[in-house]
Design a protein around this motif. Sequence first.
Motif, PDB file in Angstrom:
ATOM      1  N   GLY A 194       1.116   4.142   8.126  1.00 65.01           N
ATOM      2  CA  GLY A 194       1.651   2.787   8.227  1.00 65.01           C
ATOM      3  C   GLY A 194       1.990   2.412   9.656  1.00 65.01           C
ATOM      4  N   LEU A 195       2.435   3.393  10.438  1.00 66.25           N
ATOM      5  CA  LEU A 195       2.756   3.130  11.840  1.00 66.25           C
ATOM      6  C   LEU A 195       1.499   2.840  12.660  1.00 66.25           C
ATOM      7  CD1 LEU A 195       5.432   5.779  12.935  1.00 66.25           C
ATOM      8  CD2 LEU A 195       5.610   3.319  13.169  1.00 66.25           C
ATOM      9  N   ALA A 196       0.424   3.590  12.375  1.00 66.28           N
ATOM     10  CA  ALA A 196      -0.730   3.549  13.284  1.00 66.28           C
ATOM     11  C   ALA A 196      -1.864   2.628  12.826  1.00 66.28           C
ATOM     12  CB  ALA A 196      -1.264   4.964  13.487  1.00 66.28           C
TER      13      ALA A 196
ATOM     14  N   LEU B 264       0.823  -1.207   0.000  1.00 65.68           N
ATOM     15  CA  LEU B 264       0.000   0.000   0.000  1.00 65.68           C
ATOM     16  C   LEU B 264       0.860   1.260   0.000  1.00 65.68           C
ATOM     17  CD1 LEU B 264      -2.717  -1.079   2.595  1.00 65.68           C
ATOM     18  CD2 LEU B 264      -3.037  -0.818   0.135  1.00 65.68           C
ATOM     19  N   GLY B 265       2.191   1.084  -0.014  1.00 64.57           N
ATOM     20  CA  GLY B 265       3.092   2.241  -0.029  1.00 64.57           C
ATOM     21  C   GLY B 265       3.101   3.017   1.271  1.00 64.57           C
ATOM     22  N   LEU B 266       2.878   2.321   2.385  1.00 61.78           N
ATOM     23  CA  LEU B 266       2.770   3.030   3.664  1.00 61.78           C
ATOM     24  C   LEU B 266       4.014   2.887   4.546  1.00 61.78           C
ATOM     25  CD1 LEU B 266      -0.932   2.190   4.620  1.00 61.78           C
ATOM     26  CD2 LEU B 266      -0.021   4.317   3.670  1.00 61.78           C
TER      27      LEU B 266
ATOM     28  N   LEU C  10       9.947  -2.387  12.220  1.00 61.98           N
ATOM     29  CA  LEU C  10       9.814  -2.915  10.867  1.00 61.98           C
ATOM     30  C   LEU C  10       9.438  -1.850   9.850  1.00 61.98           C
ATOM     31  CD1 LEU C  10       7.998  -6.334  11.261  1.00 61.98           C
ATOM     32  CD2 LEU C  10      10.347  -5.910  10.574  1.00 61.98           C
ATOM     33  N   VAL C  11       8.436  -1.005  10.171  1.00 60.68           N
ATOM     34  CA  VAL C  11       7.898  -0.123   9.132  1.00 60.68           C
ATOM     35  C   VAL C  11       8.610   1.208   9.006  1.00 60.68           C
ATOM     36  CG1 VAL C  11       5.584  -1.085   8.992  1.00 60.68           C
ATOM     37  CG2 VAL C  11       6.061   0.732  10.610  1.00 60.68           C
ATOM     38  N   THR C  12       9.574   1.504   9.875  1.00 59.26           N
ATOM     39  CA  THR C  12      10.332   2.729   9.663  1.00 59.26           C
ATOM     40  C   THR C  12      11.782   2.366   9.365  1.00 59.26           C
ATOM     41  OG1 THR C  12      10.921   2.948  11.986  1.00 59.26           O
ATOM     42  CG2 THR C  12       8.915   4.038  11.276  1.00 59.26           C
TER      43      THR C  12
ATOM     44  N   MET D 217      11.629   9.141  10.703  1.00 55.60           N
ATOM     45  CA  MET D 217      10.382   8.508  11.117  1.00 55.60           C
ATOM     46  C   MET D 217      10.576   7.662  12.380  1.00 55.60           C
ATOM     47  SD  MET D 217       7.862   9.470   9.390  1.00 55.60           S
ATOM     48  CE  MET D 217       6.648   8.278   9.939  1.00 55.60           C
ATOM     49  N   GLU D 218      11.790   7.685  12.912  1.00 55.54           N
ATOM     50  CA  GLU D 218      12.121   6.890  14.097  1.00 55.54           C
ATOM     51  C   GLU D 218      11.223   7.242  15.291  1.00 55.54           C
ATOM     52  OE1 GLU D 218      14.061   3.987  14.967  1.00 55.54           O
ATOM     53  OE2 GLU D 218      15.714   5.111  14.081  1.00 55.54           O
TER      54      GLU D 218
END
Lengths: 290, 282
Positions: free
Chosen positions: B148-150, B140-142, B221-223, B228-229
């Motif tokens: 994507g985090l939430a 989804l490109g997030l 995983l997603v950052t 975005m940390e």
Amino acid sequence: MTFDSRLLPYLLLAPQVAVTLVFFIWPAAQAVWQSVHLQDAFGIRSEFVWFENFEHVLTDPNYLDTLKVTVIFSVAVTVLSMGTALLLAVLADSKIKGARAYKTLLIWPYALAPAVAAVLWMFIFNPDIGSFGRALRALGYDWDYRLNGGQALWMVIMAASWKQVAYNFIFFLAGLQAIPRSVMEAASIDGAGPVRRFWTITFPLLSPTTFFLLVVDMVYAFFETFGTIHALTQGGPGKATETLIFRVYHDGVVNNDLGGSSAQSVILMVIVIALTAVQFRFIERKVHYA
Amino acid sequence: MKQTRFIDVVPHIVLIVGVLIFAYPIYVTLIGSTWDSGTIGRGGLPLWPGGEGAANYAQAWAGEAGARAKYTPVRTMMLNSLIMALAIALGKIAISILSAYAVAFFRFPLRMAFFWLIFITLMLPVEVRIIPTYKVVADLGLINTYAGLAIPLIASATATLLFRQFFLTIPDELLEAAKIDGAGPVRFFIDVVLPLSRTNIAALFVILFIYGWNQYLWPLLVTSSGDMETIVTGITKMIGTGESANDWNLIMATTVLAMLPPVAVVVLMQRWFVKGLVDSEK
């Protein structure tokens, strides 16, 4: 008594159902699908292999070692955090001066992330910079959890239990406060001492709370302690502190073995479903008796 | 006069030892954040505060390079954690109060099917579906986005169950009266249900904010980019392999800042927090 509307209830449900389908059901289904398929090195073709992935996983001596570590870790964390919390809760619930202050001072660690708890323990037990770590070495004890597997396991158990005591404490306290004072007073008049009162009255009446916490702590030790282990030992040294969830992460993300990692995910799902089922059976029973 | 017996003092001793076991690591970290990295690295950390506190916090906050390495500024990581925690807490509350309202106040085809669909999420914590969920988010490109985090963490069966349980205690007469006054379901929700749910919402908010702030595996995983940390994963990245020659002063200052918001929420909102926890888990 309800409202009549054809469309509205579906609109109200839509956001949660959408999130559930996209981020829960679909990925879970993917995990199940991948767990019975074998992908080639480029991820283009995959072949249906029945339970081969599970066979690989379950006959891998490394996996069985990981299972053993997980069981030791989970049982130790559950027993340690529940035992400590029960002792503190019973004392803080008795008519003691400053009970409120004690409660506040024992509740707040709930707010700490498992990974942060691990970092705090490291500040103290690190053999180079930690006061206790250095003291142990000064006493001639060969302390280095980064090299010694047994010590590493001890470290993650202690850090994970330390963080979970507050949660257990809150629930034990709520359970204790629900026990009618009159029962305790009657026992007191009959001449039962505090220890006897605890084992014959308090402990049996607390059993719903105890059982609930048993399941919650097991789930915590299985899953949420990933942060503790990742921050402290990275599963090492060797594989001394590698739990099932750490292995799923390691095989899937670091080693890129999708089939094996998915088979492990499915095994974990079965464990969670079993734990949840046990919990609900129990809640049903409690409602029945209440 | 009654004498203080030894047996009366024992509970206090045990409780104080308990309190100290939980306070000591925090104390060490606070003290450490006021010394220079050399003092900590040599293992000679005293038990009293040093004079480097202001400099350490300023340096960590702005992300200036330490003696060993350069890190993501704490202010960036704190902001990311705050956005993630708020999005998870408010998102969970919003979508579960709506779905609980639908299940409790309407009768419609497939009602129970939807209820079970939501209920099943209880058995799928993010940890067990981690790799495929990551893949969905990537498709989804997030990756490296707040969404994507939430979003993958906001579906919650417990919050839905809690609200449904509470809605079932709202007396029928209230609904009847509202209907006679000509209020539709939307009016009833805004004027009656929302105000009545205030305490539950507050209690749930405290729990979910802490849950969101303390996320670890998922942000890991997603950052992948520094800006975005989140702060909890940021600390362990600063520590690396945990050698003695780290910027321990900055790491300890960062740890203190990472603990501050959730601990403040628990201490300041203790009553709501305990209520929320005990209610939502039972």
